[in-house]
Design a protein around this motif. Structure first.
Motif, PDB file in Angstrom:
ATOM      1  N   ASP A  33       8.870  15.266  -2.434  1.00 33.47           N
ATOM      2  CA  ASP A  33       8.005  14.410  -3.245  1.00 33.47           C
ATOM      3  C   ASP A  33       7.195  15.287  -4.192  1.00 33.47           C
ATOM      4  O   ASP A  33       7.063  16.504  -3.996  1.00 33.47           O
ATOM      5  CB  ASP A  33       7.092  13.558  -2.358  1.00 33.47           C
ATOM      6  CG  ASP A  33       6.167  14.403  -1.497  1.00 33.47           C
ATOM      7  OD1 ASP A  33       5.152  14.894  -2.027  1.00 33.47           O
ATOM      8  OD2 ASP A  33       6.476  14.600  -0.301  1.00 33.47           O
ATOM      9  N   ASP A  34       6.640  14.671  -5.233  1.00 31.23           N
ATOM     10  CA  ASP A  34       5.955  15.434  -6.282  1.00 31.23           C
ATOM     11  C   ASP A  34       4.786  16.246  -5.734  1.00 31.23           C
ATOM     12  O   ASP A  34       4.557  17.387  -6.155  1.00 31.23           O
ATOM     13  CB  ASP A  34       5.454  14.485  -7.379  1.00 31.23           C
ATOM     14  CG  ASP A  34       6.599  13.845  -8.144  1.00 31.23           C
ATOM     15  OD1 ASP A  34       7.726  14.376  -8.068  1.00 31.23           O
ATOM     16  OD2 ASP A  34       6.369  12.818  -8.813  1.00 31.23           O
ATOM     17  N   THR A  35       4.046  15.682  -4.793  1.00 30.96           N
ATOM     18  CA  THR A  35       2.880  16.380  -4.243  1.00 30.96           C
ATOM     19  C   THR A  35       3.296  17.635  -3.491  1.00 30.96           C
ATOM     20  O   THR A  35       2.705  18.715  -3.662  1.00 30.96           O
ATOM     21  CB  THR A  35       2.092  15.447  -3.307  1.00 30.96           C
ATOM     22  OG1 THR A  35       1.690  14.284  -4.035  1.00 30.96           O
ATOM     23  CG2 THR A  35       0.860  16.149  -2.756  1.00 30.96           C
TER      24      THR A  35
ATOM     25  N   LEU B 189       4.631  20.340  -5.923  1.00 33.24           N
ATOM     26  CA  LEU B 189       3.554  20.966  -6.681  1.00 33.24           C
ATOM     27  C   LEU B 189       2.715  21.881  -5.792  1.00 33.24           C
ATOM     28  O   LEU B 189       2.268  22.953  -6.223  1.00 33.24           O
ATOM     29  CB  LEU B 189       2.674  19.884  -7.307  1.00 33.24           C
ATOM     30  CG  LEU B 189       1.701  20.335  -8.399  1.00 33.24           C
ATOM     31  CD1 LEU B 189       2.429  21.023  -9.539  1.00 33.24           C
ATOM     32  CD2 LEU B 189       0.895  19.144  -8.913  1.00 33.24           C
TER      33      LEU B 189
ATOM     34  N   GLY C  19      10.825  18.313 -12.303  1.00 30.44           N
ATOM     35  CA  GLY C  19       9.487  17.740 -12.358  1.00 30.44           C
ATOM     36  C   GLY C  19       8.367  18.751 -12.325  1.00 30.44           C
ATOM     37  O   GLY C  19       7.220  18.412 -12.636  1.00 30.44           O
ATOM     38  N   LEU C  20       8.674  20.005 -11.955  1.00 32.53           N
ATOM     39  CA  LEU C  20       7.636  21.035 -11.932  1.00 32.53           C
ATOM     40  C   LEU C  20       7.426  21.615 -13.327  1.00 32.53           C
ATOM     41  O   LEU C  20       8.338  21.597 -14.160  1.00 32.53           O
ATOM     42  CB  LEU C  20       8.018  22.162 -10.972  1.00 32.53           C
ATOM     43  CG  LEU C  20       7.891  21.883  -9.478  1.00 32.53           C
ATOM     44  CD1 LEU C  20       8.322  23.108  -8.686  1.00 32.53           C
ATOM     45  CD2 LEU C  20       6.465  21.488  -9.104  1.00 32.53           C
TER      46      LEU C  20
ATOM     47  N   HIS D 177       0.755  16.773 -15.962  1.00 35.49           N
ATOM     48  CA  HIS D 177       0.622  17.214 -14.582  1.00 35.49           C
ATOM     49  C   HIS D 177      -0.833  17.544 -14.308  1.00 35.49           C
ATOM     50  O   HIS D 177      -1.695  17.467 -15.169  1.00 35.49           O
ATOM     51  CB  HIS D 177       1.499  18.447 -14.313  1.00 35.49           C
ATOM     52  CG  HIS D 177       2.957  18.144 -14.348  1.00 35.49           C
ATOM     53  ND1 HIS D 177       3.662  17.721 -13.254  1.00 35.49           N
ATOM     54  CD2 HIS D 177       3.843  18.181 -15.378  1.00 35.49           C
ATOM     55  CE1 HIS D 177       4.932  17.529 -13.585  1.00 35.49           C
ATOM     56  NE2 HIS D 177       5.058  17.804 -14.874  1.00 35.49           N
TER      57      HIS D 177
END
Length: 222
Positions: A88-90, A93, A123-124, A143
């Motif tokens: 997931d994005d969290t 990151l 996505g990073l 972001h």
């Protein structure tokens, strides 16, 4: 039927449905020679897993190579595999930040100092270079503002400055060409003058030879 995952994809974790997933890819440069690194592969994976809060089997050391110019250093390629279909994005990151903020590899006695070369995952933000001295930092749009990308100095050179530099360069080239041409003409002219002064005209006989010839003719007649 066997499953083949093409790079950059990798196989899912043991116990998960068979398939291919996109790993979070990390490249490090650690300060030990490659022959010392191989016995410590398992320890490196364990330290990374503990640092980024993953299970040990989610960390795969997929490549290592001696640095060409620095044989005492080793470049290591690491795949971090998600437990499901993707990170997931969290989580992605968080891992990104931990690597760039040097919050991994606390055992310097084994691995020495290290450099982060890149952290790649869809996505990073783009990975900044390992050496950030003398480089401007700006927030990555879309972001968290704490995540940054690197913008090299000197990228904002105005178009007018570039055009002015190009014009001055053209003038210098033209002046240099004209100077060389004038020097060439001058040397050629001097060469022609020198050759002309040393060349006798056709039919011209020096006076000394004429006197000697006349004297011999008179003696013969007498």
């Amino acid at each position: 039927m066997s499953l083949t995952c093409s790079e950059p994809l990798t196989y899912t974790l043991p116990g998960s449905p068979c398939g291919c997933v996109w790993p979070l890819q990390v490249k490090l440069r650690i300060s030990i020679a490659i022959y010392k690194f191989f016995p410590s592969v398992s320890k490196l994976a364990k330290e990374i897993a503990a640092s980024v809060l993953l299970n040990r089997n989610q960390v795969r050391i997929v490549g290592a190579d001696a640095t060409t110019q620095q044989l005492e250093k080793t470049t290591v390629l690491i795949n971090l595999v998600p437990q499901g279909i993707k990170f997931d994005d969290t989580t992605a990151l968080l891992i990104y930040k931990k690597f760039w903020q040097r919050e991994i590899l606390s055992d310097f006695s084994t691995f020495g100092s290290y450099e982060v070369l890149y952290v790649h995952y869809p996505g990073l933000p783009p990975s900044p270079p390992s050496n950030v001295y003398g480089i401007d930092v700006e927030p990555y749009p879309g972001h968290d503002n704490n995540v940054t990308i690197i913008k090299p100095l000197g990228v904002n050179v105005s178009r007018k400055q570039k055009e002015g530099s190009g014009g001055r360069m053209l003038i210098m080239i033209i002046l240099s060409s004209l100077t060389a041409f004038v020097l060439f003409i001058g040397l050629a002219w001097l060469f022609l003058l020198k050759c002309g002064s040393s060349t006798l005209e056709p039919g011209h006989i020096p006076d000394a030879k004429m006197s000697s010839f006349s004297q011999r003719s008179g003696n013969l007649k007498s």
